[in-house]
Design an enzyme around this catalytic site. Structure first.
Site, mmCIF file in Angstrom:
data_model
loop_
_atom_site.group_PDB
_atom_site.id
_atom_site.type_symbol
_atom_site.label_atom_id
_atom_site.label_comp_id
_atom_site.label_asym_id
_atom_site.label_seq_id
_atom_site.Cartn_x
_atom_site.Cartn_y
_atom_site.Cartn_z
ATOM 1 N N HIS A 7 87.853 -61.352 -13.559
ATOM 2 C CA HIS A 7 89.068 -61.261 -14.369
ATOM 3 C C HIS A 7 90.164 -62.151 -13.794
ATOM 4 O O HIS A 7 90.584 -61.959 -12.652
ATOM 5 C CB HIS A 7 89.506 -59.787 -14.363
ATOM 6 C CG HIS A 7 90.701 -59.483 -15.179
ATOM 7 N ND1 HIS A 7 91.885 -59.047 -14.633
ATOM 8 C CD2 HIS A 7 90.904 -59.526 -16.524
ATOM 9 C CE1 HIS A 7 92.755 -58.828 -15.600
ATOM 10 N NE2 HIS A 7 92.193 -59.109 -16.753
ATOM 11 N N ARG A 8 90.582 -63.153 -14.582
ATOM 12 C CA ARG A 8 91.542 -64.176 -14.119
ATOM 13 C C ARG A 8 91.023 -64.851 -12.840
ATOM 14 O O ARG A 8 91.780 -65.220 -11.953
ATOM 15 C CB ARG A 8 92.922 -63.566 -13.864
ATOM 16 C CG ARG A 8 93.480 -62.803 -15.059
ATOM 17 C CD ARG A 8 94.845 -62.198 -14.793
ATOM 18 N NE ARG A 8 95.132 -61.133 -15.746
ATOM 19 C CZ ARG A 8 96.143 -60.275 -15.652
ATOM 20 N NH1 ARG A 8 96.985 -60.361 -14.647
ATOM 21 N NH2 ARG A 8 96.319 -59.342 -16.559
ATOM 22 N N GLU A 34 86.902 -64.916 -16.637
ATOM 23 C CA GLU A 34 87.831 -64.629 -17.730
ATOM 24 C C GLU A 34 89.158 -65.305 -17.405
ATOM 25 O O GLU A 34 89.578 -65.318 -16.245
ATOM 26 C CB GLU A 34 88.019 -63.114 -17.855
ATOM 27 C CG GLU A 34 88.874 -62.667 -19.043
ATOM 28 C CD GLU A 34 90.363 -62.514 -18.755
ATOM 29 O OE1 GLU A 34 91.116 -62.233 -19.693
ATOM 30 O OE2 GLU A 34 90.790 -62.691 -17.589
ATOM 31 N N ASP A 36 93.224 -66.784 -19.283
ATOM 32 C CA ASP A 36 94.203 -66.650 -20.366
ATOM 33 C C ASP A 36 94.822 -68.003 -20.675
ATOM 34 O O ASP A 36 95.095 -68.783 -19.763
ATOM 35 C CB ASP A 36 95.327 -65.703 -19.933
ATOM 36 C CG ASP A 36 94.782 -64.380 -19.425
ATOM 37 O OD1 ASP A 36 94.516 -63.508 -20.255
ATOM 38 O OD2 ASP A 36 94.607 -64.225 -18.198
ATOM 39 N N HIS A 49 98.534 -66.031 -17.440
ATOM 40 C CA HIS A 49 98.463 -64.779 -18.202
ATOM 41 C C HIS A 49 99.752 -64.452 -18.943
ATOM 42 O O HIS A 49 99.737 -64.128 -20.121
ATOM 43 C CB HIS A 49 98.096 -63.614 -17.274
ATOM 44 C CG HIS A 49 98.073 -62.288 -17.979
ATOM 45 N ND1 HIS A 49 99.198 -61.495 -18.123
ATOM 46 C CD2 HIS A 49 97.067 -61.633 -18.615
ATOM 47 C CE1 HIS A 49 98.877 -60.416 -18.806
ATOM 48 N NE2 HIS A 49 97.591 -60.459 -19.112
ATOM 49 N N GLU A 109 90.810 -65.796 -23.225
ATOM 50 C CA GLU A 109 91.722 -64.921 -23.961
ATOM 51 C C GLU A 109 92.888 -65.742 -24.491
ATOM 52 O O GLU A 109 93.601 -66.392 -23.732
ATOM 53 C CB GLU A 109 92.248 -63.776 -23.078
ATOM 54 C CG GLU A 109 93.141 -62.844 -23.881
ATOM 55 C CD GLU A 109 93.710 -61.673 -23.092
ATOM 56 O OE1 GLU A 109 94.743 -61.121 -23.535
ATOM 57 O OE2 GLU A 109 93.149 -61.313 -22.045
ATOM 58 N N LYS A 111 96.458 -66.010 -25.706
ATOM 59 C CA LYS A 111 97.662 -65.203 -25.521
ATOM 60 C C LYS A 111 98.674 -65.552 -26.607
ATOM 61 O O LYS A 111 99.624 -66.284 -26.388
ATOM 62 C CB LYS A 111 98.259 -65.461 -24.128
ATOM 63 C CG LYS A 111 97.320 -65.149 -22.988
ATOM 64 C CD LYS A 111 96.937 -63.685 -22.920
ATOM 65 C CE LYS A 111 98.098 -62.836 -22.478
ATOM 66 N NZ LYS A 111 97.640 -61.466 -22.148
ATOM 67 N N ASP A 229 88.779 -57.601 -11.128
ATOM 68 C CA ASP A 229 89.492 -58.491 -10.199
ATOM 69 C C ASP A 229 88.700 -58.686 -8.909
ATOM 70 O O ASP A 229 89.041 -59.530 -8.089
ATOM 71 C CB ASP A 229 90.866 -57.889 -9.841
ATOM 72 C CG ASP A 229 91.803 -57.803 -11.042
ATOM 73 O OD1 ASP A 229 91.665 -58.641 -11.952
ATOM 74 O OD2 ASP A 229 92.654 -56.900 -11.063
#
Length: 240
Positions: A7-8, A34, A36, A49, A109, A111, A229
């Site tokens: 995640h990120r 992943e 953003d 993000h 993702e 945003k 994370d």
């Protein structure tokens, strides 16, 4: 077999949404990454993000008010500024160029819930196609209109719906939007929900799974993937 998405990037141990976090995700053997995407004043697609730079960099202001060049002067070290002397906000293209040389999956993702970025979907799709990453990419967003748009523009790229609250029979809603996946807040996920989704050929990838207890629960439910994370920790727990 539940896949592990960093995640990120490996955001628990490295500055989120930066190249070092993505490199770390690959190093520890995550299945995917992943990230953003937002857009600058001059139309550059950048990986960050928040709609503002305040939390993750040493600057302040809205991403949409910076040119890409201005953003480059910011240090995106977030909580890890002492370990990393220079950390930039990457371009989406930079990440795609790198990931195309790996076997990693990629969740992008969009945003665009708070700010409607002009032609964000088209621009992201064009880049993904340029690097021929369509089979490895999933688009997700809390903005479900945007996912419907992505589906119209690029029917071969998987779309998934992000959401926080429990939804009633979301597999019917998913079908209407032509999406293939649900990305729910993990606390709304039950074993029967996962089973029902799978009966309707819908993939379930909850976010953000950081505790050992939550990881074990999601692996037991046999969700399709988790966003975490801590990809290294997740790998170890899954193996155990």
């Amino acid at each position: 077999m539940t896949k592990i998405f960093a995640h990120r990037g490996a955001a628990g141990t490295h500055p989120e949404n930066t190249m070092v976090a993505f490199y770390e995700a690959e190093r520890v053997g995550a299945d995917g990454v992943e990230l953003d995407v937002q857009m600058t004043k001059d139309g550059a697609l950048v990986v960050i993000h928040d709609e503002t730079v305040d939390r993750t960099t040493d600057g302040t202001g809205w991403v949409k008010d910076f040119t890409y060049r201005d953003l480059q002067s910011l240090h995106a070290g977030y909580k890890f500024t002492e370990q990393y002397s220079t950390c930039r906000i990457p371009l989406l293209e930079e990440v795609l160029a790198w990931i195309s040389g790996t076997s990693l999956l990629l969740n992008i993702e969009l945003k665009n819930g708070l700010i409607v970025y002009d032609r964000l979907e088209e621009k992201v799709i064009d880049l993904v196609k340029h690097y021929r990453l369509e089979p490895r990419v999933i688009f997700s967003s809390f903005n479900h209109n945007s996912m419907a748009r992505c589906r119209q523009l690029a029917p071969t790229i998987e779309t998934a719906l992000l959401y926080m609250e429990s939804l009633y029979q979301p597999w019917q809603y998913v079908r209407v939007l032509g999406a293939k996946g649900l990305h729910p807040y993990y606390r709304t996920v039950t074993e029967s929900f996962v089973r029902e989704a799978h009966l309707h050929h819908v993939r379930v990838r909850p976010f953000t799974i950081n505790s050992e207890e939550a990881m074990n629960t999601m692996f037991r439910y046999e969700v399709d993937a988790i966003f975490t994370d801590y990809p290294e920790k997740a790998k170890q727990i899954k193996k155990a």
